[in-house]
Design an enzyme around this catalytic site. Structure first.
Site, short mmCIF file in Angstrom:
data_model
loop_
_atom_site.label_atom_id
_atom_site.label_comp_id
_atom_site.label_asym_id
_atom_site.label_seq_id
_atom_site.Cartn_x
_atom_site.Cartn_y
_atom_site.Cartn_z
N GLU A 1 -10.52 -10.62 -30.01
CA GLU A 1 -10.50 -11.18 -28.65
C GLU A 1 -10.26 -10.12 -27.60
OE1 GLU A 1 -9.15 -12.48 -31.31
OE2 GLU A 1 -9.11 -14.67 -31.28
N THR B 1 -14.18 -14.55 -34.86
CA THR B 1 -12.85 -14.15 -35.34
C THR B 1 -12.76 -14.41 -36.84
OG1 THR B 1 -11.97 -16.33 -34.91
CG2 THR B 1 -11.72 -14.72 -33.17
N LYS C 1 11.55 -17.10 -41.56
CA LYS C 1 12.72 -17.61 -40.85
C LYS C 1 13.81 -17.91 -41.86
CE LYS C 1 9.32 -19.10 -37.81
NZ LYS C 1 8.01 -19.47 -38.32
N TRP D 1 15.04 -14.20 -37.85
CA TRP D 1 13.70 -13.84 -38.28
C TRP D 1 13.72 -12.55 -39.09
CZ3 TRP D 1 9.75 -14.69 -33.67
CH2 TRP D 1 9.73 -16.06 -33.38
P1 AMP Z 1 -8.82 -9.23 -35.88
O1 AMP Z 1 -9.17 -10.01 -34.70
O2 AMP Z 1 -9.42 -9.72 -37.15
O3 AMP Z 1 -9.07 -7.76 -35.66
O4 AMP Z 1 -7.25 -9.39 -36.11
C1 AMP Z 1 -6.33 -9.09 -35.09
C2 AMP Z 1 -4.94 -9.11 -35.65
O5 AMP Z 1 -4.75 -8.07 -36.62
C3 AMP Z 1 -3.86 -8.85 -34.63
O6 AMP Z 1 -3.56 -9.98 -33.86
C4 AMP Z 1 -2.70 -8.40 -35.52
O7 AMP Z 1 -2.05 -9.49 -36.11
C5 AMP Z 1 -3.41 -7.63 -36.60
N1 AMP Z 1 -3.35 -6.19 -36.30
C6 AMP Z 1 -4.29 -5.42 -35.78
N2 AMP Z 1 -3.87 -4.13 -35.68
C7 AMP Z 1 -2.60 -4.11 -36.15
C8 AMP Z 1 -1.59 -3.09 -36.30
N3 AMP Z 1 -1.82 -1.82 -35.99
N4 AMP Z 1 -0.39 -3.47 -36.81
C9 AMP Z 1 -0.14 -4.75 -37.14
N5 AMP Z 1 -1.04 -5.74 -37.03
C10 AMP Z 1 -2.26 -5.43 -36.54
#
Ligand code: AMP
Length: 547
Positions: free
Chosen positions: A331, A186, A444, A449
């Site tokens: 994940e 991650t 916040k 929010w």
């Molecule tokens: P990663 O595991 O690095 O791909 O990051 C995942 C995170 O990216 C998610 O939990 C979101 O917070 C953010 N994310 C992914 N796609 C989107 C989307 N279309 N809009 C907003 N946030 C996103």
């Protein structure tokens, strides 16, 4: 009574075998690190993946041993997707944009035995190889004559020499479909990175789902450009879904700038592309001043971070390209939701349809989701109430590699485990989910929010703004107040007052940021997402107006 159907494990090797037999002559085109364009077919890819499998057997690698890559999107990387996993080893795609110390840390944590890299990353490998004692073989993804003479890396081999010495005859082994197939760490904005360990079953099911019409809608008639890197959650699963559908594949290699991507789309008649918003921002930035148009591009999936509405509009109105907004995470293999209309929406006026399409979308079969409040109780699907987003399904992690991070799942009343995504979202009555924030980025203010994404989207709709990031600043009365850091488009002018006035009428008055900070650049992480932690560090001496 059991059903009487054939029992066949879902294995990644079956995808490439299928592509070989049924789409053998479909093309795979790659821009190489060497600078030229390389072309071959799924048949060629399958044969070379089998050579690679023989090469891995030949060096005595065991079942589940890890083979790592530091590589761009290209045909050799794709061969590794199938040769490594198909032969029972685990493909570990490392993000080369990470800091060298982080790369060494994760290579050690994963206990990688082989590391294959594009020559672009030679300096990186030179910096880390001595810190990676588990790696017994270093392979440069190139021809023998490109191998640097004096690399300083012991036993460095050229990939072409290595696999070329092995036969393309190989019988893919059959094993438990729950065996590990690949892994991805991650982005880990806090603490050490944790690895999602995918299985053959999870990957194959995800590949089926990703190809569905309301998901990526991939077919044998498409020419598909995954700009999303193969080191970022398996390029959203496209390499696997591509083999399953037999679409033409186009790989951009290291040339990720707007001009190169645009030219590749035109030259290879790309109909479908996928990437994070920052990539498309660069491409549209290249196209607009030159008055360029697309001749073949029809659809693009945008995800990884919130897609600004202005971008969805620009693609649709200026270029006739349909944007599919997608949400997911490492994940989740990564696909969770994708935004397409339902039948009932077709009669709506265009502006109403657009309101739906701006959301992150509906759950894909295989993923269930819910929002919960602080007490863990499920919240209503009314499109207004927001809560922590939880997910479950066969391609979502149960726990992390080596048990890092403990047991992340939250149990419901029936004892079923849900993975907490760390995102805050609403879900409407039609099941469309909309992310309001990462839980740690939510602002916040006075017990209410404020969504940083809403503020960024409005700022980015201003013609003078190229990029915007909203963060909360400590406030003695309101707890936090939002400010927005913005990057102006080259040559464009806008004042603080003009930009703040632009927010009026678009959100409630108390949600309008207290200030605008003009910056040269917004810090981006290794996967092209805004790094708000870093931005907050840069703004540590900042004081809200009037304090
Ligand atoms: P990663 O595991 O690095 O791909 O990051 C995942 C995170 O990216 C998610 O939990 C979101 O917070 C953010 N994310 C992914 N796609 C989107 C989307 N279309 N809009 C907003 N946030 C996103």
């Amino acid at each position: 009574m059991l059903g009487l159907m054939q029992s066949q494990p879902l294995l990644i090797s079956s995808l490439i075998e299928f592509a070989d037999r049924h789409h053998g002559d479909a093309e795979i085109v790659s821009r190489r690190v060497e600078g030229d364009i390389h072309r071959y077919t799924y048949k060629d890819l399958a044969a070379r993946a089998r050579r690679l499998a023989n090469a891995l057997d030949g060096m005595g690698l065991q079942f589940s041993d890890r083979v790592a890559t530091l590589a761009w999107n290209g045909y050799r990387h794709m061969e590794m997707y199938f040769g490594v996993s198909g032969s029972g080893r685990v493909l570990h795609t490392i993000n080369p944009r990470l800091h060298p110390d982080q790369i060494a840390w994760i290579a050690n944590h994963a206990e990688d035995q082989v590391l294959c890299f594009d020559l672009t990353f030679l300096p990186l490998v030179q910096a880390v190889h001595a810190k990676c004692p588990t790696v017994k073989k270093w392979v440069a993804l190139c021809d023998a004559d490109r191998l640097p003479a004096d690399s300083g890396i012991p036993g460095l081999t050229s990939y072409e020499d290595w696999i070329g010495a092995h036969s393309p005859d190989y019988a893919w082994p059959e094993f438990d479909e729950n065996s590990a197939s690949s892994m991805c760490y991650t982005s880990g904005t806090t603490g050490n990175p944790k690895a999602a360990l995918y299985s053959h079953r999870s990957t194959t099911l995800h590949a089926y789902a990703a190809a569905l019409p309301d998901v990526m809608c991939l077919s044998a008639r498409d020419s598909v450009l995954p700009v999303v890197p193969m080191f970022h959650v398996n390029a959203w699963g496209i390499p696997y879904s591509a083999a399953l559908t037999g679409c033409k594949l186009v790989f951009p290699g290291p040339a990720m700038d707007g001009k190169s991507i645009y030219e590749l789309i035109e030259a290879e008649k790309v109909s479908y592309a996928a990437g994070v918003p920052t990539v498309w921002q660069m491409m549209l930035g290249h196209m607009k001043p030159a008055g360029l148009k697309f001749s073949t591009l029809k659809r693009t999936v945008i995800g990884g971070s919130a897609c600004p509405p202005a971008m969805i509009h620009a693609f649709k109105e200026d270029y006739g390209v349909e944007v599919l907004h997608a949400w997911g995470m490492t994940e989740m293999s990564p696909l969770g939701t994708l935004c397409t209309l339902k039948n009932k929406h077709l009669a709506l006026p265009k502006e109403e349809q657009m309101k739906v399409l701006l959301k992150q979308g509906r759950a894909i079969y295989g993923v269930d989701m819910k929002i919960v409040g602080a007490d863990g109780e499920e919240l209503p699907w009314d499109g207004k109430t927001y809560g922590d987003l939880l997910v479950k399904g066969p391609w979502i992690v149960d726990s992390y590699f080596k048990g890092e991070g403990g047991h992340p799942l939250v149990k419901d009343a029936q004892g079923r485990g849900w993975f907490p995504t760390g995102d805050v979202a609403t879900i409407d009555a039609d099941g469309f989910m909309q992310i309001t924030d990462r839980s740690k980025d939510v602002i916040k203010s006075g017990g209410e929010w404020i969504s940083s994404i809403d503020i960024e989207n409005i700022a980015m709709a201003h013609p003078a703004i190229a990029m915007a990031a909203c963060v909360g600043m400590p406030h003695p009365k309101w707890d936090e107040r939002p400010i927005v850091a913005v990057v102006r488009r080259p040559g464009a002018e806008v004042t603080r007052e003009e930009l703040l006035a632009f927010f009026e009428g678009k959100i409630a008055k108390w949600q309008i940021p207290d200030d605008v900070v003009f910056v040269e650049a917004i810090p981006l992480g290794a996967t092209g997402k805004m790094l708000k932690t870093k931005l907050r560090e840069q703004l540590k001496d900042y004081k809200l107006p009037g304090l």
